[in-house]
Design a protein around this motif. Structure first.
Motif, PDB file in Angstrom:
ATOM      1  N   SER A 121       9.276  64.996  85.906  1.00 39.41           N
ATOM      2  CA  SER A 121       8.683  66.022  85.046  1.00 39.41           C
ATOM      3  C   SER A 121       9.722  66.645  84.136  1.00 39.41           C
ATOM      4  O   SER A 121       9.465  66.875  82.947  1.00 39.41           O
ATOM      5  CB  SER A 121       8.028  67.109  85.900  1.00 39.41           C
ATOM      6  N   LEU A 122      10.900  66.918  84.680  1.00 37.25           N
ATOM      7  CA  LEU A 122      11.960  67.486  83.850  1.00 37.25           C
ATOM      8  C   LEU A 122      12.407  66.497  82.787  1.00 37.25           C
ATOM      9  O   LEU A 122      12.717  66.882  81.653  1.00 37.25           O
ATOM     10  CB  LEU A 122      13.145  67.914  84.719  1.00 37.25           C
ATOM     11  N   GLY A 123      12.449  65.212  83.131  1.00 35.55           N
ATOM     12  CA  GLY A 123      12.796  64.186  82.147  1.00 35.55           C
ATOM     13  C   GLY A 123      11.796  64.139  81.016  1.00 35.55           C
ATOM     14  O   GLY A 123      12.157  63.996  79.844  1.00 35.55           O
ATOM     15  N   GLU A 124      10.517  64.267  81.365  1.00 34.04           N
ATOM     16  CA  GLU A 124       9.475  64.277  80.332  1.00 34.04           C
ATOM     17  C   GLU A 124       9.583  65.519  79.466  1.00 34.04           C
ATOM     18  O   GLU A 124       9.397  65.452  78.247  1.00 34.04           O
ATOM     19  CB  GLU A 124       8.097  64.178  80.986  1.00 34.04           C
ATOM     20  N   LEU A 125       9.896  66.651  80.102  1.00 29.38           N
ATOM     21  CA  LEU A 125      10.093  67.872  79.319  1.00 29.38           C
ATOM     22  C   LEU A 125      11.298  67.728  78.392  1.00 29.38           C
ATOM     23  O   LEU A 125      11.286  68.192  77.264  1.00 29.38           O
ATOM     24  CB  LEU A 125      10.316  69.078  80.244  1.00 29.38           C
ATOM     25  N   ARG A 126      12.322  67.060  78.866  1.00 29.28           N
ATOM     26  CA  ARG A 126      13.541  66.875  78.084  1.00 29.28           C
ATOM     27  C   ARG A 126      13.261  66.063  76.816  1.00 29.28           C
ATOM     28  O   ARG A 126      13.869  66.278  75.783  1.00 29.28           O
ATOM     29  CB  ARG A 126      14.586  66.161  78.952  1.00 29.28           C
ATOM     30  N   GLN A 127      12.316  65.123  76.945  1.00 28.19           N
ATOM     31  CA  GLN A 127      11.976  64.284  75.795  1.00 28.19           C
ATOM     32  C   GLN A 127      11.037  64.975  74.823  1.00 28.19           C
ATOM     33  O   GLN A 127      10.772  64.457  73.747  1.00 28.19           O
ATOM     34  CB  GLN A 127      11.351  62.974  76.283  1.00 28.19           C
ATOM     35  N   ASP A 128      10.547  66.130  75.202  1.00 26.08           N
ATOM     36  CA  ASP A 128       9.636  66.888  74.351  1.00 26.08           C
ATOM     37  C   ASP A 128      10.356  67.239  73.044  1.00 26.08           C
ATOM     38  O   ASP A 128      11.489  67.692  73.042  1.00 26.08           O
ATOM     39  CB  ASP A 128       9.205  68.165  75.082  1.00 26.08           C
ATOM     40  N   ALA A 129       9.690  67.050  71.932  1.00 24.93           N
ATOM     41  CA  ALA A 129      10.289  67.289  70.612  1.00 24.93           C
ATOM     42  C   ALA A 129      10.749  68.731  70.446  1.00 24.93           C
ATOM     43  O   ALA A 129      11.730  69.002  69.769  1.00 24.93           O
ATOM     44  CB  ALA A 129       9.296  66.921  69.513  1.00 24.93           C
ATOM     45  N   SER A 130      10.044  69.662  71.070  1.00 26.70           N
ATOM     46  CA  SER A 130      10.423  71.066  70.917  1.00 26.70           C
ATOM     47  C   SER A 130      11.721  71.376  71.641  1.00 26.70           C
ATOM     48  O   SER A 130      12.314  72.432  71.429  1.00 26.70           O
ATOM     49  CB  SER A 130       9.308  71.976  71.431  1.00 26.70           C
ATOM     50  N   LEU A 131      12.197  70.458  72.485  1.00 35.48           N
ATOM     51  CA  LEU A 131      13.435  70.698  73.201  1.00 35.48           C
ATOM     52  C   LEU A 131      14.629  69.970  72.577  1.00 35.48           C
ATOM     53  O   LEU A 131      15.703  69.969  73.129  1.00 35.48           O
ATOM     54  CB  LEU A 131      13.293  70.259  74.663  1.00 35.48           C
ATOM     55  N   ALA A 132      14.432  69.329  71.426  1.00 38.24           N
ATOM     56  CA  ALA A 132      15.520  68.584  70.795  1.00 38.24           C
ATOM     57  C   ALA A 132      16.569  69.553  70.266  1.00 38.24           C
ATOM     58  O   ALA A 132      16.250  70.579  69.701  1.00 38.24           O
ATOM     59  CB  ALA A 132      14.982  67.722  69.668  1.00 38.24           C
ATOM     60  N   GLY A 133      17.815  69.221  70.483  1.00 39.89           N
ATOM     61  CA  GLY A 133      18.901  70.074  70.007  1.00 39.89           C
ATOM     62  C   GLY A 133      20.102  69.923  70.908  1.00 39.89           C
ATOM     63  O   GLY A 133      20.204  68.986  71.682  1.00 39.89           O
ATOM     64  N   ASP A 134      21.011  70.914  70.807  1.00 38.88           N
ATOM     65  CA  ASP A 134      22.191  70.819  71.653  1.00 38.88           C
ATOM     66  C   ASP A 134      21.868  71.208  73.093  1.00 38.88           C
ATOM     67  O   ASP A 134      20.784  71.708  73.392  1.00 38.88           O
ATOM     68  CB  ASP A 134      23.325  71.673  71.080  1.00 38.88           C
ATOM     69  N   ALA A 135      22.783  70.965  73.984  1.00 41.63           N
ATOM     70  CA  ALA A 135      22.537  71.152  75.415  1.00 41.63           C
ATOM     71  C   ALA A 135      22.195  72.600  75.761  1.00 41.63           C
ATOM     72  O   ALA A 135      21.288  72.858  76.549  1.00 41.63           O
ATOM     73  CB  ALA A 135      23.745  70.690  76.212  1.00 41.63           C
ATOM     74  N   LYS A 136      22.913  73.529  75.161  1.00 39.60           N
ATOM     75  CA  LYS A 136      22.669  74.934  75.486  1.00 39.60           C
ATOM     76  C   LYS A 136      21.276  75.375  75.037  1.00 39.60           C
ATOM     77  O   LYS A 136      20.536  76.004  75.789  1.00 39.60           O
ATOM     78  CB  LYS A 136      23.726  75.832  74.854  1.00 39.60           C
ATOM     79  N   SER A 137      20.894  75.015  73.827  1.00 40.78           N
ATOM     80  CA  SER A 137      19.573  75.424  73.340  1.00 40.78           C
ATOM     81  C   SER A 137      18.487  74.691  74.126  1.00 40.78           C
ATOM     82  O   SER A 137      17.427  75.260  74.388  1.00 40.78           O
ATOM     83  CB  SER A 137      19.438  75.178  71.838  1.00 40.78           C
ATOM     84  N   ASP A 138      18.739  73.432  74.519  1.00 43.01           N
ATOM     85  CA  ASP A 138      17.776  72.707  75.359  1.00 43.01           C
ATOM     86  C   ASP A 138      17.579  73.441  76.685  1.00 43.01           C
ATOM     87  O   ASP A 138      16.457  73.640  77.138  1.00 43.01           O
ATOM     88  CB  ASP A 138      18.263  71.285  75.657  1.00 43.01           C
ATOM     89  N   ALA A 139      18.683  73.816  77.295  1.00 39.85           N
ATOM     90  CA  ALA A 139      18.614  74.499  78.585  1.00 39.85           C
ATOM     91  C   ALA A 139      17.881  75.829  78.457  1.00 39.85           C
ATOM     92  O   ALA A 139      17.068  76.204  79.305  1.00 39.85           O
ATOM     93  CB  ALA A 139      20.015  74.712  79.149  1.00 39.85           C
ATOM     94  N   GLN A 140      18.155  76.554  77.380  1.00 41.53           N
ATOM     95  CA  GLN A 140      17.486  77.834  77.176  1.00 41.53           C
ATOM     96  C   GLN A 140      15.985  77.645  76.951  1.00 41.53           C
ATOM     97  O   GLN A 140      15.172  78.389  77.503  1.00 41.53           O
ATOM     98  CB  GLN A 140      18.108  78.572  75.997  1.00 41.53           C
ATOM     99  N   ALA A 141      15.607  76.650  76.140  1.00 43.73           N
ATOM    100  CA  ALA A 141      14.186  76.404  75.888  1.00 43.73           C
ATOM    101  C   ALA A 141      13.479  75.957  77.169  1.00 43.73           C
ATOM    102  O   ALA A 141      12.358  76.391  77.464  1.00 43.73           O
ATOM    103  CB  ALA A 141      14.020  75.346  74.802  1.00 43.73           C
ATOM    104  N   LEU A 142      14.137  75.120  77.945  1.00 42.12           N
ATOM    105  CA  LEU A 142      13.551  74.655  79.204  1.00 42.12           C
ATOM    106  C   LEU A 142      13.409  75.803  80.192  1.00 42.12           C
ATOM    107  O   LEU A 142      12.371  75.953  80.837  1.00 42.12           O
ATOM    108  CB  LEU A 142      14.412  73.539  79.794  1.00 42.12           C
ATOM    109  N   ALA A 143      14.431  76.629  80.291  1.00 43.57           N
ATOM    110  CA  ALA A 143      14.371  77.784  81.185  1.00 43.57           C
ATOM    111  C   ALA A 143      13.246  78.727  80.773  1.00 43.57           C
ATOM    112  O   ALA A 143      12.512  79.244  81.623  1.00 43.57           O
ATOM    113  CB  ALA A 143      15.712  78.516  81.191  1.00 43.57           C
TER     114      ALA A 143
END
Length: 184
Positions: A121-143
């Motif tokens: 599920s986290l892998g699928e969320l990671r591939q979500d277009a709204s989560l594209a970007g650098d690692a920090k912004s990805d982590a913040q959006a996911l959180a």
């Protein structure tokens, strides 16, 4: 005419009763613990022989013949896990644990299958277009998504029993003003 109808209905009811008795008699073949254990060993042999689908069907029959036993459910959970059917493995492991809370194999399948589902599920969320970007912004959006989904302000609330990180106390020191004496 009403008597004829009553006789026919009685015959139908009797026939249904006989068929139901035969049907249930065929399903309850493992009425003794010895018979159950024999059928469980036979199903294990089928599973070890590689016919996993047939083994699952045999375990399911066993679970119906003695609904109090956890062994069939634990074995179904293991097969489903091995096949990568983590959702079904979780359900079967929970069934086993409802019957025996000490079943270590079911606990293991439940934990690892749950982690695998979460990872997917986290892998699928990671591939979500709204989560594209650098690692920090990805982590913040996911959180943020996880907090919104859980309805919590924080993902990991502080553990009140955790005393490993003592809080720093703020110390205020007052410095006394010294009087200066001028020399004459």
């Amino acid at each position: 005419m009403n008597d004829r109808l009553l006789v026919k209905l009685s015959g139908v009811v009797l026939a249904c009763g006989v068929m139901a008795g035969c049907a249930t008699q065929g399903n309850n073949t493992a009425t003794t613990p010895e018979a159950f254990n024999k059928q469980l060993a036979d199903a294990d042999t089928v599973a070890k022989g590689g016919d996993q689908d047939r083994a699952i069907a045999l375990y399911q029959q066993l679970s119906k013949s003695d609904p109090t036993r956890e062994e069939p459910w634990s074995r179904i959970a293991q097969i489903q896990f091995t096949q990568g059917h983590y959702g079904q493995a979780i359900v079967a492991a929970q069934e086993a644990l409802q019957r025996d809370q000490t079943d270590r194999q079911a606990k293991s399948v439940l934990a690892v299958a749950g982690l695998r589902v979460a990872t997917q599920s986290l892998g699928e969320l990671r591939q979500d277009a709204s989560l594209a970007g650098d690692a920090k912004s990805d982590a913040q959006a996911l959180a943020k998504q996880l907090r919104d989904t859980l309805g919590e302000a924080t993902l990991f609330p502080p553990d009140p029993s955790d005393k490993s990180a003592p809080k720093k106390k703020r110390v205020i020191r007052r410095v006394a003003k010294s009087k200066t004496v001028e020399a004459p």
